[in-house]
Each structure stands twice: as C-alpha cells, then as structure tokens.
Design a protein around this motif. Structure first.
Motif, short mmCIF file in Angstrom:
data_model
loop_
_atom_site.label_atom_id
_atom_site.label_comp_id
_atom_site.label_asym_id
_atom_site.label_seq_id
_atom_site.Cartn_x
_atom_site.Cartn_y
_atom_site.Cartn_z
N MET A 31 0.90 -1.25 0.00
CA MET A 31 -0.11 0.13 -0.10
C MET A 31 0.99 1.14 0.09
N ARG A 32 0.51 2.13 -0.86
CA ARG A 32 1.44 3.31 -1.04
C ARG A 32 1.03 4.24 0.23
N SER A 33 1.97 5.01 0.75
CA SER A 33 1.86 6.12 1.74
C SER A 33 1.00 7.20 1.16
N PRO A 34 0.13 7.54 1.88
CA PRO A 34 -0.81 8.74 1.34
C PRO A 34 -0.03 10.34 1.35
N SER A 35 -0.21 10.91 0.34
CA SER A 35 0.36 12.15 -0.13
C SER A 35 -0.15 13.09 0.84
N ILE A 36 0.48 14.01 1.63
CA ILE A 36 0.02 14.80 2.84
C ILE A 36 0.59 16.32 2.42
N VAL A 37 -0.47 17.13 2.42
CA VAL A 37 -0.11 18.53 2.15
C VAL A 37 -0.30 19.22 3.65
N LEU A 38 0.92 19.64 4.08
CA LEU A 38 0.63 20.63 5.23
C LEU A 38 0.51 22.08 4.84
N ILE A 39 -0.59 22.48 5.29
CA ILE A 39 -1.17 23.95 5.28
C ILE A 39 -0.33 24.73 6.72
N LEU A 40 0.42 25.49 6.48
CA LEU A 40 1.02 26.07 7.60
C LEU A 40 0.90 27.63 7.55
N GLY A 41 0.21 27.78 8.63
CA GLY A 41 -0.21 29.37 8.85
C GLY A 41 0.74 30.12 9.83
N SER A 42 0.35 31.24 10.34
CA SER A 42 1.39 32.10 11.10
C SER A 42 0.80 32.26 12.65
N GLY A 43 -0.08 31.13 13.13
CA GLY A 43 -0.58 31.03 14.52
C GLY A 43 0.95 31.02 15.48
N PRO A 44 0.69 31.55 16.70
CA PRO A 44 1.84 31.46 17.61
C PRO A 44 2.43 29.94 17.91
N SER A 45 1.57 29.20 17.44
CA SER A 45 2.38 27.53 17.68
C SER A 45 3.02 27.23 16.46
N ALA A 46 3.05 28.10 15.44
CA ALA A 46 3.72 27.63 14.17
C ALA A 46 5.11 27.23 14.36
N PRO A 47 6.01 28.05 15.07
CA PRO A 47 7.43 27.43 15.08
C PRO A 47 7.65 26.08 15.54
N ARG A 48 6.65 25.61 16.40
CA ARG A 48 6.99 24.21 16.76
C ARG A 48 6.98 23.15 15.64
N ALA A 49 6.53 23.56 14.48
CA ALA A 49 6.65 22.62 13.06
C ALA A 49 8.03 22.96 12.46
N ARG A 50 8.95 23.83 13.18
CA ARG A 50 10.01 24.14 12.41
C ARG A 50 10.93 22.67 12.08
N HIS A 51 10.84 21.85 13.12
CA HIS A 51 11.79 20.52 13.08
C HIS A 51 11.08 19.34 12.86
N TRP A 52 9.76 19.40 12.35
CA TRP A 52 9.18 18.23 12.22
C TRP A 52 9.89 17.49 10.89
#
Length: 271
Positions: free
Chosen positions: A1-22
């Motif tokens: 089974m193929r892995s799903p294609s994922i689009v991450l929509i990244l906004g400017s909320g205060p929590s956004a920097p937590r996604a820096r090292h994902w």
C-alpha cells in the motif's frame, strides 16, 4: 500500500514555530501562507495575498520552491464555487488551492486556528486578526471549514487539524503528523445536505469571477449566506456555529457594517 500524499498547510499562528523541526518525508508537501515561509526553509509553496508586502517575501528560492498569489488562487477558488462561498481569508484560500493544484490524500492544517487573544496573536508578534473582520463571507469560520472538508472528501481527501488549540475555529478531526502514515478515516458527510447546499449556492448566484467580491457586497443577502453556512455545518453533522463574541450589533449577519469592509480586496487575504 502506498503512503498517502500529505499537504501541510502552515499558517502564522503562535504555535507555528513548533513545526520547524518536524520531519519531512517524501510524501509531505509544505504549503506556507504569507509570513509562515519564515518558519522553516524547506517549504515547497508559498501562497500569499496580492497585497502581501514585497519586503516580507523571500528574496531567494531553493530549487523546487514556488511562490503563488492571486493569479493562481483566484481561478482555483472559482473551481470550488468562489470566494463568497469558500470564505475570503487565506487559510481557506490556501486549502482550496492545494486541493486544486496538488490533489493530496490528506490536507493537514497547523498554525491556522484563527483564534486571537493576548499580546501575541501570530508567531512574529501582534498581527491583524484578518478572519475576524466584519465580512459577509466570514460569518461562520466553522461553516467555511466544514465546506472545505466536504469538498475535500468529494475528491478523496481527508482534512485534519494538527493543532491542540481548544478554541480552534477549524472543525476538522484532530491528528498528529506521525499518525498520518496510514490514511485516516474521513469524517461522515451527509451527501444529500451537501447537494442542498450546492443548489442553494447556485440559486443565490454569488460567484464573482475576478474574486473581488467586496465590490458587490450590497448585492449579497447576508441572512441567506448565514443559512447557507448552517447547511454546510449540517452536512458535516455539526451544530450552527457560534457568533464571534467580539462583533458589535452592527456587524451581525443581517447587518454587515459596510463602512468597515476592507477597501482593498487583496487585504482580505492577509494573515
């Protein structure tokens, strides 16, 4: 089974920097909104408002990175019914653009909760709470996210919210990026109610091809659009959304304060 294609929509909320090292897998595409390109350097697409200041845009691009604005998102939005029905703010505009251009299996949002409180409203400090402005297309942010979720499911895409903000205005199911390796179940959608909502949109006829709906607000029935919002919520088995607490009586759904409408239409796409 193929892995799903994922689009991450990244906004400017205060929590956004937590996604820096994902971690970024081969199946993950990162779409940033306006200032959010600053969060991490390996983004794939930047979607910005037409009036997004030049000095805030990236000066150089890495191989494969693309920048898109109204010339791309207006036609995409029109293919999903137009700004009046989709909601004239960038969180939704970016989602419809991604559905149209990238056709992912999963549309995952982060930093797009559209909740604004305290001195820090965006990761860069105090910003404009664009989705909370008096606007006939944004009477219910919950309903607009429900509509996006319904359209996504129609093309086999699941919408999820990676945030843990309890006050989020998005109605998507919660998820963690690490859990998306196996495709999540889509939310139950009442397709007969979706059809009723689409018929009502067609009856109202509020599709503005150039996207500049703010020139036509006197022709829109705000009460009818509010009832349409309720249909989209019902299609996703949700109760009618709450009215924004900070709206004054003259910005209620049946009396949008025209003097407070944004005069420059691209500005409704800020964030």
């Amino acid at each position: 089974m193929r892995s799903p294609s994922i689009v991450l929509i990244l906004g400017s909320g205060p929590s956004a920097p937590r996604a820096r090292h994902w971690p970024k897998s081969d199946t993950l595409t990162i779409v940033t909104i306006n200032n959010a390109w600053q969060v991490r350097p390996d983004w794939d697409y930047l979607i910005h408002a037409g009036d997004f200041p030049e000095e805030r845009r990236p000066r150089t691009l890495l191989p494969g990175q693309e920048v898109h604005s109204h010339e791309s998102y207006v036609p995409a939005q029109n293919r999903f019914g137009g700004f009046v029905y989709a909601g004239g703010t960038m969180a939704f505009t970016a989602g419809y653009w991604a559905l149209d251009a990238l056709k992912p299996d999963i549309l995952a949002y982060y930093g797009c909760d559209m909740t604004y409180s305290g001195p820090v409203t965006h990761f860069y400090g105090k910003g404009t709470a664009d989705p909370l402005r008096p606007d006939v297309t944004l009477q219910s942010l919950e309903a607009k996210s429900a509509r996006l979720m319904a359209f996504a499911q129609q093309q086999g895409c699941a919408c999820v919210n990676l945030s843990n903000d309890p006050k989020t205005r998005l109605v998507f199911p919660r998820a963690r990026l690490s859990d998306l390796a196996s495709r999540p179940l889509t939310t139950a959608i009442d397709h007969s109610t979706v059809e009723a909502a689409l018929k009502e949109e067609a009856r109202l006829g509020y599709k503005i091809e150039d996207g500049e709906y703010w020139h036509h607000t006197d022709n829109f029935d705000a009460a009818a659009l509010s009832q349409l919002d309720d249909l989209w919520l019902a299609a996703c088995n949700l109760a009618p959304a709450r009215v924004l607490a900070d709206r004054s009586p003259d910005t209620a759904p049946d009396g949008i304060n025209k003097t407070q409408q944004m005069q420059r239409g691209d500005r409704v796409q800020s964030g």
